[in-house]
Scaffold this active site. Structure first.
Site, PDB file in Angstrom:
ATOM      1  N   LEU A  15       0.820  -1.206   0.000  1.00 44.45           N
ATOM      2  CA  LEU A  15       0.000   0.000   0.000  1.00 44.45           C
ATOM      3  C   LEU A  15       0.857   1.261   0.000  1.00 44.45           C
ATOM      4  O   LEU A  15       0.429   2.309  -0.471  1.00 44.45           O
ATOM      5  CB  LEU A  15      -0.923   0.011   1.227  1.00 44.45           C
ATOM      6  CG  LEU A  15      -1.954  -1.115   1.312  1.00 44.45           C
ATOM      7  CD1 LEU A  15      -2.735  -1.013   2.619  1.00 44.45           C
ATOM      8  CD2 LEU A  15      -2.894  -1.061   0.127  1.00 44.45           C
ATOM      9  N   SER A  19      10.147   5.430   5.444  1.00 43.05           N
ATOM     10  CA  SER A  19      11.509   5.262   5.919  1.00 43.05           C
ATOM     11  C   SER A  19      11.624   4.189   6.985  1.00 43.05           C
ATOM     12  O   SER A  19      12.683   3.610   7.172  1.00 43.05           O
ATOM     13  CB  SER A  19      12.029   6.588   6.465  1.00 43.05           C
ATOM     14  OG  SER A  19      11.245   6.999   7.569  1.00 43.05           O
ATOM     15  N   GLY A  21       9.581   1.460   7.091  1.00 37.85           N
ATOM     16  CA  GLY A  21       9.187   0.156   6.585  1.00 37.85           C
ATOM     17  C   GLY A  21       8.164   0.257   5.474  1.00 37.85           C
ATOM     18  O   GLY A  21       7.995   1.307   4.852  1.00 37.85           O
ATOM     19  N   THR A  22       7.450  -0.836   5.258  1.00 37.44           N
ATOM     20  CA  THR A  22       6.495  -0.948   4.160  1.00 37.44           C
ATOM     21  C   THR A  22       5.143  -1.371   4.709  1.00 37.44           C
ATOM     22  O   THR A  22       5.057  -2.248   5.568  1.00 37.44           O
ATOM     23  CB  THR A  22       6.973  -2.001   3.135  1.00 37.44           C
ATOM     24  OG1 THR A  22       8.299  -1.662   2.714  1.00 37.44           O
ATOM     25  CG2 THR A  22       6.065  -2.051   1.924  1.00 37.44           C
ATOM     26  N   VAL A  23       4.080  -0.736   4.219  1.00 45.78           N
ATOM     27  CA  VAL A  23       2.718  -1.087   4.630  1.00 45.78           C
ATOM     28  C   VAL A  23       2.092  -1.959   3.560  1.00 45.78           C
ATOM     29  O   VAL A  23       2.081  -1.601   2.377  1.00 45.78           O
ATOM     30  CB  VAL A  23       1.870   0.175   4.856  1.00 45.78           C
ATOM     31  CG1 VAL A  23       0.447  -0.211   5.275  1.00 45.78           C
ATOM     32  CG2 VAL A  23       2.501   1.076   5.912  1.00 45.78           C
ATOM     33  N   ASP A 130       4.690  11.579  17.336  1.00 45.36           N
ATOM     34  CA  ASP A 130       4.890  11.894  15.927  1.00 45.36           C
ATOM     35  C   ASP A 130       3.552  12.229  15.267  1.00 45.36           C
ATOM     36  O   ASP A 130       3.216  11.708  14.200  1.00 45.36           O
ATOM     37  CB  ASP A 130       5.574  10.731  15.206  1.00 45.36           C
ATOM     38  CG  ASP A 130       6.197  11.148  13.878  1.00 45.36           C
ATOM     39  OD1 ASP A 130       6.505  12.351  13.728  1.00 45.36           O
ATOM     40  OD2 ASP A 130       6.382  10.287  13.012  1.00 45.36           O
TER      41      ASP A 130
END
Length: 419
Positions: A15, A19, A21-23, A130
């Site tokens: 999706l 920075s 990781g990956t979703v 954040d």
């Protein structure tokens, strides 16, 4: 291509990338899920894995309608993943990029939802650390709220805390002492509270400051202290005061000023902020987006604070990758990593560096664009003056020379001379 995440989940398609990781869009025992697969170098860090496991109970315990719930944390070989609820919609940054500014009613309704989420997290002892538009998801399948806003959900709890920890060198190893005393900042510069910049531990008030910054950005189209070198942005948070937005109701502005106070104790709690914002919604009904332009770029300045990589998007100044050499992308899960500036670096300059909103179509006085525009107008004025002077001289010359010639005869109406 599908891949297994632990023994219970399957990731089908990406999706977005960030920075950290990956979703992935995934599938679990209870249906579709979002799987945030952290980078392999993070997964190989045993200290981080330990913190990951320690945060498990706190993250799994956050259950609120405006929180993207973490269903599971997976540690399996090189895989370190957060399994979260799947939200059918988009993130707030995407909407802001598309619309530039939101109407005050919609902006306040969205921020009130996020304040509700923070109130639940803070009550559970969890600080987000954040808060930014990238971490606010809009549920496009949920009921429309005030100003046509979609329900807002806060995501990525715990990610900044998982990453933000000094690495300790083995006892007796070279640099062990220096490593233990090194303080770094993990976060996105535009939204960092002053106390974080000064090296103090983050408490719940840092989330309120960040959320008030998000509200300012939704209304204005830019953040109050962003722009230019990341070190300059950090300094503004500590030394500069927020500049009023033209056209904003005073009640809303005073609320924002309180939540952007330099002193953490002066800010509202999340539950108070949510109530105050919702009380203001009737006042804001029907108001159009504010008519202000983004401030001109600050003059370049040098900072000895260690910058993050230079790969930045022009529309998201200050949002930079955590990993050197990596570029930001559509997922925008980005942070900057830099050391805490020293007192001399936070002292500020004589002229200050606050970003001053300007009326639509205008330039900030003293800015490079303002000086260029002033010079252009001066050149035009000089050119017009020269043309006028030349025209005047031309007329004077004609008058001077025309006196030496006899006047023309009008033959049509002249009287014939008698013989």
């Amino acid at each position: 291509m599908a891949r297994k995440i632990g023994s219970r989940y399957t990731a089908h398609q990406i999706l977005g990338r960030g920075s950290a990781g990956t979703v992935w869009l995934g599938e679990g025992p209870d249906g579709p899920v979002a799987v945030k697969l952290l980078r392999e170098d993070l997964a190989s860090d045993q200290e981080l894995v330990g913190r990951f496991v320690q945060e498990r109970s706190a993250l799994l315990g956050l259950d609120h309608p405006h929180v993207v719930s973490v269903r599971d944390l997976v540690v399996d070989g090189n895989d370190l993943a957060l399994v979260m609820d799947l939200v059918r919609g988009t993130d707030l940054r995407t909407r802001l990029d598309r619309e530039r500014r939101l109407a005050p009613e919609a902006a306040v309704a969205i921020v009130a939802d996020v304040a509700d989420a923070l109130a639940a997290a803070h009550a559970a002892g969890v600080v987000h650390r954040d808060v930014k538009p990238e971490n606010v998801l809009l549920d496009m399948q949920g009921p429309l709220g005030p100003g046509g806003s979609h329900p807002a959900l806060l995501t990525d709890f715990g990610v900044a805390k998982l990453i933000d920890s000094p690495r300790r060198a083995p006892s007796g190893a070279p640099g062990a002492r220096a490593s233990a005393t090194t303080t770094r900042i993990i976060g996105t510069p535009d939204y960092l509270a002053p106390e974080i910049v000064e090296g103090l531990p983050p408490r719940a008030a840092v989330d309120i400051y960040a959320l008030a910054t998000v509200l300012y950005e939704l209304l204005a189209g830019f953040t109050p202290f962003g722009g230019g070198h990341p070190g300059a942005v950090l300094r503004r948070h500590v030394t500069e005061t927020v500049v009023p937005l033209p056209g904003i109701p005073d009640e809303l502005w005073q609320l924002m000023v309180q939540c952007l106070a330099k002193a953490p104790a002066s800010r509202l709690r999340a539950s108070e902020l949510s109530l105050r914002l919702r009380d203001l919604l009737p006042l804001l009904a029907g108001m159009p987006p504010l008519d202000v332009d983004e401030p001109d770029e600050p003059e370049p300045e040098q900072s000895s604070a260690e910058p993050a990589p230079e790969a930045e998007s022009p529309r998201r100044r200050g949002v930079v990758p955590l990993v050197p050499g990596s570029a930001t992308d559509s997922n925008r899960d980005t942070h900057t990593s830099m050391r805490v500036p020293g007192p001399d670096e936070l002292a500020g300059g004589a002229l200050g560096t606050a970003r001053v909103p300007r009326p639509a179509g205008g330039h900030r006085p003293g800015s490079a664009r303002h000086r260029a525009e002033t010079a252009r107008k001066r050149r035009l004025a000089l050119t017009a003056g020269a043309v006028a002077l030349a025209a005047a001289l031309g007329v004077g010359t004609w008058l001077a020379t025309s006196g030496d010639e006899p006047p023309p005869q009008d033959t049509k109406h002249s009287t014939p001379a008698k013989p």
